[in-house]
Design an enzyme around this catalytic site. Structure first.
Site, mmCIF file in Angstrom:
data_model
loop_
_atom_site.group_PDB
_atom_site.id
_atom_site.type_symbol
_atom_site.label_atom_id
_atom_site.label_comp_id
_atom_site.label_asym_id
_atom_site.label_seq_id
_atom_site.Cartn_x
_atom_site.Cartn_y
_atom_site.Cartn_z
ATOM 1 N N LEU A 44 0.864 -1.176 0.000
ATOM 2 C CA LEU A 44 0.000 0.000 0.000
ATOM 3 C C LEU A 44 0.902 1.228 0.000
ATOM 4 O O LEU A 44 1.955 1.234 0.643
ATOM 5 C CB LEU A 44 -0.893 0.029 1.239
ATOM 6 C CG LEU A 44 -2.065 -0.951 1.298
ATOM 7 C CD1 LEU A 44 -2.673 -0.948 2.700
ATOM 8 C CD2 LEU A 44 -3.129 -0.618 0.259
ATOM 9 N N ASP A 45 0.488 2.283 -0.703
ATOM 10 C CA ASP A 45 1.233 3.542 -0.676
ATOM 11 C C ASP A 45 1.229 4.119 0.739
ATOM 12 O O ASP A 45 0.319 3.842 1.533
ATOM 13 C CB ASP A 45 0.604 4.550 -1.630
ATOM 14 C CG ASP A 45 0.775 4.151 -3.091
ATOM 15 O OD1 ASP A 45 1.711 3.391 -3.389
ATOM 16 O OD2 ASP A 45 -0.043 4.600 -3.920
#
Length: 299
Positions: A44-45
């Site tokens: 995930l960013d």
């Protein structure tokens, strides 16, 4: 670090908070579990929150069978501006007045972005271009254009709408692996003629695994081993189960094919008692080893 005989083994679900990288979450899990052997089933960013699935010990071998599962996200899309990264972390490139938009205006363009679609990933994605990540090329000042690729968006629905010059839309998305939610935000804004970008993103589900009840990745307790889902149980959630007798289990454990029983088709989780022997493929009357788990694990 523990010895091989007491090394942790299983699947760990964690809730990544905003502001840390997935790599940081993995590092903290390694410290909490006392092992270096921790991998993840999709990052995930830093801006995003939600479910990370970690494989620990031999169960890292399960991650390849988890990473391609479908996913659920909730997100917030700002309408009225585009950015260099298609999300709030980038610089604004265009702006427009979105105050004329209503919730009803979203129906048709969102429907057009639902189903089997061709999606152009964001230029700052991790897709490799000539051996280098696209985002690295963008950061180096290059203009990157990625080819469209097929993805499936099975649900793209409005949860809330806040009108204004910079309108905001809360959405829920069910999609196939490889779908970029920031690209959906960009394409929705383009279809509405005002531009759009992602301002919040949370992953709540990967296949049968849900973020509800998962501990925060930056606050794993000392007893984190107790949170591990044993490999046999985790594998049985994503694949049909083939229950093996002693002979078939011994064959697969040693990399040998064995007999496939009636009803065993395709990829299966090969289980002997409470131990995951491996992932196998049933072809006709043969059960062929695909991924072995020599140490196994309790269910």
């Amino acid at each position: 670090m523990p010895s091989d005989t007491d090394a942790p083994d299983g699947i760990l679900l964690v809730d990544k908070p905003q502001g840390i990288t997935s790599h940081t979450a993995v590092s903290r899990a390694r410290r909490a579990l006392g092992t270096r052997k921790v991998g993840h089933a999709g990052t995930l960013d830093p801006m995003a929150t939600g479910l990370l699935i970690l494989g620990v010990g031999p169960s890292t071998r399960l991650l390849t069978h988890i990473v391609g599962l479908d996913k659920t996200y909730t997100a917030t899309i700002a309408l009225g501006a585009t950015t260099t990264t298609d999300d709030a972390e980038g610089d604004e490139t265009t702006t427009a007045d979105a105050s004329h938009l209503t919730r009803d205006d979203l129906t048709a363009p969102m429907a057009a972005l639902t189903g089997e679609i061709e999606q152009v990933p964001s230029s700052v994605s991790a897709i490799k271009v000539d051996g280098e990540r696209a985002y690295a090329r963008v950061r180096a000042g290059e203009e990157v254009e990625l080819a469209a690729r097929p993805v499936t968006v099975s649900r793209f629905e409005v949860l809330g709408f806040r009108p204004g010059v910079r309108a905001e839309v809360d959405v829920v998305v069910d999609c196939s692996s490889g779908t970029y939610i920031r690209a959906l935000a960009r394409d929705l804004g383009a279809a509405l003629g005002v531009g759009g970008h992602l301002t919040a993103l949370r992953r709540s589900r990967i296949g049968p695994f849900d973020v509800e009840g998962a501990p925060l990745a930056d606050a794993l307790p000392d007893g984190a081993r107790a949170l591990l889902e044993p490999p046999a149980r985790a594998a049985s959630r994503i694949l049909p189960v083939a229950l093996l007798d002693d002979e078939r289990a011994a064959n697969l454990a040693h990399g040998r094919r064995t007999i496939a029983l009636e009803g065993e088709r395709g990829l299966v989780a090969a289980v002997h008692g409470d131990r995951l022997v491996g992932i196998a493929r049933a072809e006709g009357r043969r059960l062929l080893p695909v991924t072995n788990f020599p140490t196994g694990g309790a269910s």
